[in-house]
Design a protein around this motif. Structure first.
Motif, short mmCIF file in Angstrom:
data_model
loop_
_atom_site.label_atom_id
_atom_site.label_comp_id
_atom_site.label_asym_id
_atom_site.label_seq_id
_atom_site.Cartn_x
_atom_site.Cartn_y
_atom_site.Cartn_z
N TRP A 141 0.84 -1.21 0.00
CA TRP A 141 0.00 0.00 0.00
C TRP A 141 0.87 1.25 0.00
O TRP A 141 1.85 1.33 0.73
CB TRP A 141 -0.90 0.03 1.23
CG TRP A 141 -2.05 -0.92 1.14
CD1 TRP A 141 -2.20 -2.09 1.82
CD2 TRP A 141 -3.21 -0.79 0.31
NE1 TRP A 141 -3.37 -2.70 1.47
CE2 TRP A 141 -4.02 -1.93 0.54
CE3 TRP A 141 -3.64 0.16 -0.62
CZ2 TRP A 141 -5.23 -2.13 -0.11
CZ3 TRP A 141 -4.85 -0.04 -1.27
CH2 TRP A 141 -5.63 -1.17 -1.01
N GLN A 142 0.49 2.22 -0.83
CA GLN A 142 1.15 3.52 -0.86
C GLN A 142 0.06 4.56 -0.56
O GLN A 142 -1.12 4.29 -0.79
CB GLN A 142 1.71 3.84 -2.25
CG GLN A 142 2.28 2.68 -3.02
CD GLN A 142 3.76 2.51 -2.77
OE1 GLN A 142 4.48 3.48 -2.64
NE2 GLN A 142 4.21 1.26 -2.69
N THR A 143 0.47 5.73 -0.09
CA THR A 143 -0.50 6.81 0.05
C THR A 143 -0.12 7.89 -0.94
O THR A 143 1.05 8.26 -1.06
CB THR A 143 -0.50 7.39 1.47
OG1 THR A 143 -0.75 6.31 2.38
CG2 THR A 143 -1.59 8.43 1.64
N TRP A 144 -1.11 8.35 -1.69
CA TRP A 144 -0.85 9.38 -2.71
C TRP A 144 -2.06 10.32 -2.73
O TRP A 144 -3.18 9.86 -2.93
CB TRP A 144 -0.64 8.72 -4.08
CG TRP A 144 -0.54 9.68 -5.20
CD1 TRP A 144 0.55 10.42 -5.57
CD2 TRP A 144 -1.58 10.02 -6.14
NE1 TRP A 144 0.25 11.20 -6.66
CE2 TRP A 144 -1.05 10.97 -7.02
CE3 TRP A 144 -2.91 9.61 -6.29
CZ2 TRP A 144 -1.80 11.53 -8.06
CZ3 TRP A 144 -3.66 10.16 -7.32
CH2 TRP A 144 -3.09 11.11 -8.18
N GLN A 145 -1.81 11.58 -2.47
CA GLN A 145 -2.86 12.60 -2.44
C GLN A 145 -4.06 12.15 -1.60
O GLN A 145 -5.22 12.31 -2.00
CB GLN A 145 -3.30 12.95 -3.86
CG GLN A 145 -2.18 13.62 -4.64
CD GLN A 145 -2.64 14.22 -5.96
OE1 GLN A 145 -3.78 14.07 -6.37
NE2 GLN A 145 -1.72 14.91 -6.63
N GLY A 146 -3.76 11.56 -0.46
CA GLY A 146 -4.81 11.15 0.47
C GLY A 146 -5.56 9.89 0.06
O GLY A 146 -6.54 9.51 0.70
N ARG A 147 -5.11 9.26 -1.01
CA ARG A 147 -5.77 8.02 -1.45
C ARG A 147 -4.85 6.84 -1.20
O ARG A 147 -3.63 6.98 -1.23
CB ARG A 147 -6.11 8.09 -2.94
CG ARG A 147 -6.98 9.28 -3.29
CD ARG A 147 -7.31 9.31 -4.78
NE ARG A 147 -7.69 10.66 -5.20
CZ ARG A 147 -8.91 11.16 -5.08
NH1 ARG A 147 -9.89 10.46 -4.55
NH2 ARG A 147 -9.15 12.40 -5.48
N SER A 148 -5.45 5.68 -0.98
CA SER A 148 -4.67 4.46 -0.84
C SER A 148 -4.40 3.88 -2.22
O SER A 148 -5.33 3.74 -3.02
CB SER A 148 -5.44 3.43 0.00
OG SER A 148 -5.66 3.96 1.28
N VAL A 149 -3.16 3.59 -2.49
CA VAL A 149 -2.76 3.14 -3.82
C VAL A 149 -2.05 1.80 -3.73
O VAL A 149 -1.16 1.62 -2.90
CB VAL A 149 -1.84 4.19 -4.49
CG1 VAL A 149 -1.32 3.68 -5.83
CG2 VAL A 149 -2.57 5.51 -4.68
N MET A 150 -2.48 0.88 -4.56
CA MET A 150 -1.90 -0.47 -4.57
C MET A 150 -1.37 -0.82 -5.96
O MET A 150 -2.14 -0.94 -6.90
CB MET A 150 -2.99 -1.47 -4.16
CG MET A 150 -2.61 -2.93 -4.34
SD MET A 150 -1.31 -3.48 -3.22
CE MET A 150 -2.21 -3.60 -1.68
N PRO A 151 -0.05 -0.96 -6.12
CA PRO A 151 0.49 -1.44 -7.40
C PRO A 151 0.36 -2.96 -7.51
O PRO A 151 0.62 -3.68 -6.55
CB PRO A 151 1.98 -1.04 -7.34
CG PRO A 151 2.11 -0.10 -6.18
CD PRO A 151 1.03 -0.50 -5.22
#
Ligand code: URA
Ligand code: SF4
Length: 158
Positions: A141-151
């Motif tokens: 999990w990454q956080t980007w602009q307040g969103r949770s992002v999963m590659p």
């Protein structure tokens, strides 16, 4: 609320991919879904249909999503980092990713998903603006602009 100017996107010629595409491939699914999936670029099938992930990778993706219990029409929105097919399915160039980023940013704002899944290295590069080894970032999990992002790995790779 951000609105996506579909007509303008369908007429876009901001990068060289406009010259060889048949259709601009914008997205499919629920335009206000809590989950957004972002792939690389349209392939031959998508260039003809105008819909993302309708070729072999798309069939694999839809099967995986169905198996995971998602209702594709309701639960998610699917698009790509660039909206026009690169010739011979080459990877989108840096300037093409940059040119199309404006559409992607508006899409993300309009859909406003809590969670974004980045499908493959190009999507990771396009959104997070870093070149990351998929073997290192995938499933993290990454956080980007307040969103949770999963590659995740691209289905074409699996
Ligand atoms: N089809 C798409 O629409 N995007 C991809 O990244 C691969 C296949
Ligand atoms: Fe415009 Fe994106 Fe298509 Fe380039 S790839 S012409 S920026 S819609």
């Amino acid at each position: 609320m951000t609105t996506f100017d579909l007509d303008a996107c369908l007429r876009c010629s901001a990068c060289e991919l406009a010259a060889t595409r048949h259709k601009v491939v914008v997205g499919r699914g629920n335009p206000v879904a809590p989950l957004m999936l972002i792939g690389e670029a349209p392939g031959a099938q998508e260039d003809q249909s105008g819909m993302p992930f309708t070729g072999r990778s798309g069939q694999t993706l839809d099967r995986l999503l169905n198996e995971a219990g998602f209702n594709i029409e309701q639960d998610l929105y699917i698009c790509n980092a660039v909206k026009c097919r690169p010739p011979n399915n080459r990877r989108p160039k840096k300037n093409e990713l940059a040119a199309c980023r404006r559409w992607l940013d508006i899409q993300i704002s309009a859909v406003n998903p809590a969670v974004i899944v980045l499908i493959g290295a190009t999507a990771v590069q396009a959104v997070l603006e870093k070149k990351a080894a998929m073997t290192e970032v995938r499933g993290q999990w990454q956080t980007w602009q307040g969103r949770s992002v999963m590659p995740i790995f691209h289905p074409a790779y699996l």
